[in-house]
Design an enzyme around this catalytic site. Structure first.
Site, short mmCIF file in Angstrom:
data_model
loop_
_atom_site.label_atom_id
_atom_site.label_comp_id
_atom_site.label_asym_id
_atom_site.label_seq_id
_atom_site.Cartn_x
_atom_site.Cartn_y
_atom_site.Cartn_z
N ASP A 199 -20.57 64.37 8.55
CA ASP A 199 -21.83 65.12 8.59
C ASP A 199 -21.56 66.58 8.21
O ASP A 199 -20.51 66.89 7.65
CB ASP A 199 -22.42 65.03 10.00
CG ASP A 199 -23.94 65.04 9.99
OD1 ASP A 199 -24.52 66.10 9.68
OD2 ASP A 199 -24.54 64.00 10.29
N SER A 213 -31.56 59.87 11.59
CA SER A 213 -30.21 60.41 11.78
C SER A 213 -29.78 60.29 13.23
O SER A 213 -28.65 59.89 13.55
CB SER A 213 -30.17 61.89 11.38
OG SER A 213 -30.07 62.06 10.00
N HIS A 266 -27.26 70.12 11.84
CA HIS A 266 -27.36 68.66 11.85
C HIS A 266 -26.12 68.01 12.47
O HIS A 266 -26.23 67.16 13.35
CB HIS A 266 -27.57 68.15 10.42
CG HIS A 266 -28.00 66.71 10.35
ND1 HIS A 266 -27.09 65.68 10.24
CD2 HIS A 266 -29.22 66.14 10.38
CE1 HIS A 266 -27.74 64.53 10.18
NE2 HIS A 266 -29.03 64.78 10.28
#
Length: 402
Positions: free
Chosen positions: A163, A340, A194
């Site tokens: 990520d 996600s 994120h």
């Protein structure tokens, strides 16, 4: 005055942000794979998968230089991948070259000296914008995390977070990250939104009296930065950075690999996913946005596909992914939404399963999780299946709500 306004507008258009420039640079790159000989045929005499600095490597470097010259490409870098059986050479279209990277890759792939060639794809995280934190943790209620943690906490399980950067010093992540590497550039891994939120959902600490508790609070994280923050709340990755991160996940012995992102099919990434699964790793991917062509890695065989809302495609499962509190950059917390984070929940639950299964490992992804109607993961029934005679602490249905 109008002339100055036009010049200013032109200047602003030309001033791309670093993140945008990074994405544009990647889309001018071509990956050229040259086959490694079998171990017992290697000129350096290596038999155990090592990669020496021998005649074979020099020969491949010379071949790559010749290919770059023949197909009018610029050599950028080299990446040896013994696990994949190839040497990867990164080449680039020169400035002003009107070809696309896909066109150049197709031309190079026709050369008999090349195993294969491919353009570098662009990938995006499957998430929506973060919001200020409010007092709610739906997954804790829906999945009865406190009860699940009486059976398993993910101890001894290594989860790779492929990520953007993870804030390893966050109060809820302190001590959770055992490997932190940057595959986007040569800098130290930065803290980014994120990746930090994904890490928190999976393995935020449960013993510090603050913030949230991850699904697997005693799992250990491999923070593999393959993506970067871009304008408009985007998180972008390239096929090359993802390949390097996946390779590291395999080398570091990841039991679970979380990929909360989507993009085009990629031969190199597919090969590495096969290698990871062959070594016992379980791969989790976020359900991509419907209707688009960028369905990879969710489309790859053996990958668990996780969504956050109904309806789901056949084979996908549902996990909490709406209004989920998680760790945020700067030592705080925020509420996030998107598939996600549903994928991160499933990755955390698989870490609990892996702990219960111990050295046996989880034989098949299809039998790892128990699902109810419409693909909803039932966390309690899942742990009950793997706990055996130890029983399960939560007796109610622990599944994702609508």
């Amino acid at each position: 005055m109008k002339l100055w306004l036009r010049l200013l507008a032109l200047l602003l258009c030309c001033m791309a942000s670093p993140a945008q420039a990074q994405a544009e640079e990647a889309q001018r790159q071509v990956l050229v794979m040259l086959q490694l000989p079998k171990a017992h045929y290697r000129p350096d005499g290596s038999y155990a998968g090592t990669y020496g600095e021998g005649v074979g490597r020099q020969s491949r470097q010379q071949t790559a230089q010749a290919l770059a010259q023949a197909y009018k490409l610029e050599m950028r870098s080299e990446w040896a991948m013994p696990l994949a059986g190839v040497d990867c050479f990164v080449m680039r279209l020169p400035e002003g070259d009107a070809r696309t990277s896909a066109d150049a890759a197709r031309a190079v792939a026709e050369d008999r000296r090349v195993a294969w060639a491919q353009p570098v794809g662009l990938y995006r995280a499957e998430a929506s914008q973060q919001e200020p934190l409010y007092l709610a943790q739906p997954a804790a209620r829906q999945w009865q995390l406190a009860e699940l943690h009486k059976l398993a906490t993910g101890r001894g399980v290594r989860v790779a977070v492929v990520d953007s950067g993870v804030e390893a010093r966050h109060p809820d992540l302190a001590g959770q990250v055992v490997f932190n590497e940057n595959f986007v550039d040569d800098k130290l891994p930065p803290a980014e939104g994120h990746g930090t939120a994904i890490a928190g959902v999976i393995a935020a600490r449960a013993d510090n009296g603050a913030g949230i508790a991850g699904v697997a609070p005693e799992a250990r994280l491999l923070a593999l930065r393959a993506c970067w923050q871009a304008p408009q709340e985007q998180t972008l990755c390239t096929g090359l950075s993802l390949a390097k991160a996946l390779y590291a996940a395999i080398q570091q012995g990841a039991h679970i690999i979380n990929m909360s992102l989507g993009g085009p099919d990629d031969r190199l990434l597919a090969l590495l996913l096969d290698q990871a699964q062959a070594r016992g790793a379980m791969v989790v991917a976020a359900l991509p946005r419907s209707g688009g062509p960028d369905q990879f890695p969710a489309s790859h065989p053996g990958v668990l596909v996780v969504g956050s809302a109904l309806p789901l495609p056949v084979g996908a499962v549902l996990a909490p992914g709406r209004d989920v509190p998680s760790t945020a950059v700067g030592g705080g917390w925020a509420v996030v939404s998107g598939s996600s984070f549903a994928a991160a929940h499933a990755a955390g639950l698989l870490a609990l399963v892996r702990e219960l299964d111990g050295r046996r490992g989880t034989l098949a992804m299809k039998t790892a999780l128990v699902t109810a109607a419409q693909g909803r993961i039932d966390s309690c029934a899942t742990l009950a299946r793997h706990a055996g005679t130890r029983g399960v602490a939560c007796t109610g249905l622990g599944q994702t709500a609508d």
